[in-house]
Design a protein around this motif. Sequence first.
Motif, PDB file in Angstrom:
ATOM      1  N   LEU A 146       0.824  -1.211   0.000  1.00 33.85           N
ATOM      2  CA  LEU A 146       0.000   0.000   0.000  1.00 33.85           C
ATOM      3  C   LEU A 146       0.862   1.266   0.000  1.00 33.85           C
ATOM      4  O   LEU A 146       0.648   2.178  -0.804  1.00 33.85           O
ATOM      5  N   VAL A 147       1.843   1.321   0.892  1.00 38.69           N
ATOM      6  CA  VAL A 147       2.617   2.562   1.003  1.00 38.69           C
ATOM      7  C   VAL A 147       3.578   2.747  -0.176  1.00 38.69           C
ATOM      8  O   VAL A 147       3.793   3.873  -0.623  1.00 38.69           O
ATOM      9  N   GLN A 156      -4.982   7.085  -7.368  1.00 36.01           N
ATOM     10  CA  GLN A 156      -5.488   7.352  -6.014  1.00 36.01           C
ATOM     11  C   GLN A 156      -6.796   6.624  -5.734  1.00 36.01           C
ATOM     12  O   GLN A 156      -7.015   6.134  -4.628  1.00 36.01           O
ATOM     13  N   ASP A 157      -7.682   6.524  -6.721  1.00 37.94           N
ATOM     14  CA  ASP A 157      -8.953   5.813  -6.515  1.00 37.94           C
ATOM     15  C   ASP A 157      -8.715   4.348  -6.182  1.00 37.94           C
ATOM     16  O   ASP A 157      -9.358   3.776  -5.299  1.00 37.94           O
ATOM     17  N   VAL A 158      -7.781   3.740  -6.915  1.00 39.30           N
ATOM     18  CA  VAL A 158      -7.444   2.334  -6.663  1.00 39.30           C
ATOM     19  C   VAL A 158      -6.820   2.198  -5.275  1.00 39.30           C
ATOM     20  O   VAL A 158      -7.149   1.280  -4.515  1.00 39.30           O
ATOM     21  N   LEU A 159      -5.933   3.122  -4.942  1.00 39.05           N
ATOM     22  CA  LEU A 159      -5.274   3.095  -3.635  1.00 39.05           C
ATOM     23  C   LEU A 159      -6.297   3.227  -2.507  1.00 39.05           C
ATOM     24  O   LEU A 159      -6.241   2.497  -1.519  1.00 39.05           O
ATOM     25  N   GLU A 160      -7.251   4.134  -2.670  1.00 35.23           N
ATOM     26  CA  GLU A 160      -8.275   4.328  -1.639  1.00 35.23           C
ATOM     27  C   GLU A 160      -9.101   3.064  -1.432  1.00 35.23           C
ATOM     28  O   GLU A 160      -9.393   2.671  -0.309  1.00 35.23           O
ATOM     29  N   GLY A 161      -9.471   2.395  -2.529  1.00 32.34           N
ATOM     30  CA  GLY A 161     -10.222   1.144  -2.415  1.00 32.34           C
ATOM     31  C   GLY A 161      -9.412   0.065  -1.727  1.00 32.34           C
ATOM     32  O   GLY A 161      -9.921  -0.692  -0.887  1.00 32.34           O
ATOM     33  N   ALA A 162      -8.111   0.007  -2.058  1.00 34.99           N
ATOM     34  CA  ALA A 162      -7.232  -1.010  -1.473  1.00 34.99           C
ATOM     35  C   ALA A 162      -7.034  -0.763   0.032  1.00 34.99           C
ATOM     36  O   ALA A 162      -7.061  -1.702   0.834  1.00 34.99           O
ATOM     37  N   VAL A 163      -6.855   0.508   0.407  1.00 32.79           N
ATOM     38  CA  VAL A 163      -6.686   0.847   1.826  1.00 32.79           C
ATOM     39  C   VAL A 163      -7.953   0.509   2.605  1.00 32.79           C
ATOM     40  O   VAL A 163      -7.897  -0.094   3.692  1.00 32.79           O
ATOM     41  N   ALA A 164      -9.118   0.868   2.055  1.00 34.87           N
ATOM     42  CA  ALA A 164     -10.392   0.575   2.730  1.00 34.87           C
ATOM     43  C   ALA A 164     -10.556  -0.924   2.946  1.00 34.87           C
ATOM     44  O   ALA A 164     -10.971  -1.369   4.022  1.00 34.87           O
ATOM     45  N   GLY A 176      -0.441   2.060  11.848  1.00 32.27           N
ATOM     46  CA  GLY A 176       0.639   1.330  11.167  1.00 32.27           C
ATOM     47  C   GLY A 176       0.866   1.844   9.752  1.00 32.27           C
ATOM     48  O   GLY A 176       2.009   1.988   9.303  1.00 32.27           O
ATOM     49  N   LEU A 177      -0.234   2.118   9.051  1.00 31.54           N
ATOM     50  CA  LEU A 177      -0.127   2.629   7.685  1.00 31.54           C
ATOM     51  C   LEU A 177       0.562   3.986   7.654  1.00 31.54           C
ATOM     52  O   LEU A 177       1.439   4.235   6.822  1.00 31.54           O
ATOM     53  N   LEU A 178       0.148   4.872   8.545  1.00 31.89           N
ATOM     54  CA  LEU A 178       0.744   6.209   8.579  1.00 31.89           C
ATOM     55  C   LEU A 178       2.234   6.141   8.904  1.00 31.89           C
ATOM     56  O   LEU A 178       3.048   6.831   8.296  1.00 31.89           O
ATOM     57  N   LEU A 190       1.142  11.575   1.767  1.00 29.10           N
ATOM     58  CA  LEU A 190      -0.016  12.281   1.216  1.00 29.10           C
ATOM     59  C   LEU A 190      -1.036  11.297   0.658  1.00 29.10           C
ATOM     60  O   LEU A 190      -2.233  11.402   0.935  1.00 29.10           O
ATOM     61  N   GLY A 191      -0.558  10.325  -0.129  1.00 29.67           N
ATOM     62  CA  GLY A 191      -1.473   9.341  -0.715  1.00 29.67           C
ATOM     63  C   GLY A 191      -2.213   8.538   0.338  1.00 29.67           C
ATOM     64  O   GLY A 191      -3.411   8.297   0.231  1.00 29.67           O
ATOM     65  N   VAL A 192      -1.479   8.115   1.383  1.00 28.34           N
ATOM     66  CA  VAL A 192      -2.076   7.313   2.451  1.00 28.34           C
ATOM     67  C   VAL A 192      -3.055   8.155   3.277  1.00 28.34           C
ATOM     68  O   VAL A 192      -4.144   7.697   3.612  1.00 28.34           O
TER      69      VAL A 192
END
Length: 200
Positions: A146-147, A156-164, A176-178, A190-192
Amino acid sequence: MEHRGSLVRRGALWRIAAGQRGYFTAAQAVESGYSYQSQRYHAHRGNWVSVDRGLYRLPEFSDLPTEGDEQLVRWWLWSKGRAVISHASALAAHDLGTANPSRIHLTVPRGFRQKSETVILHRAELRAADVEHRQGYRLTTPIRALVESAADGYDQDVLEGAVAEALERGMVTRRGLLHAAQLLGSRAELGVERALGAAS
């Protein structure tokens, strides 16, 4: 009746290939007792499928139902075991979001020299904690995938779905992600942060 030596060689090669979805390298074939001359013979006769230079597959495995990650095994072997499946390719392997990259992302050591138009190479020294082992290949962990995708400026849309999805499935925590994103720099942060905001 097949010669005993040939049965021993075939058994040794089969054991290696079975753990790699049927793939094996020329070097692994040599370890199993096949000279380079006999390798050319088996490829020419169709006993082995020639996949790339110095890379083969036993044809029996081509007929089995695929599990979706055969290509990852193939590229791990291409790298002689030095590459780690990473970035969007690791997201797809973890089934996070809708990542479906057209080329395979590999993280390799800085001195890595091989090249192919089919892969995107990222150079970094990964910590053992950032890497997961699967049958026949290695890939970055969900949090690292993810990071590093955020640091790479992936959609970013794909990243947001993956993070969710990763949060929902308990694969990662917000904290942990931050923290992991901070280690990779401002673009990753910024992306995270944006992805976590969207997941609120």
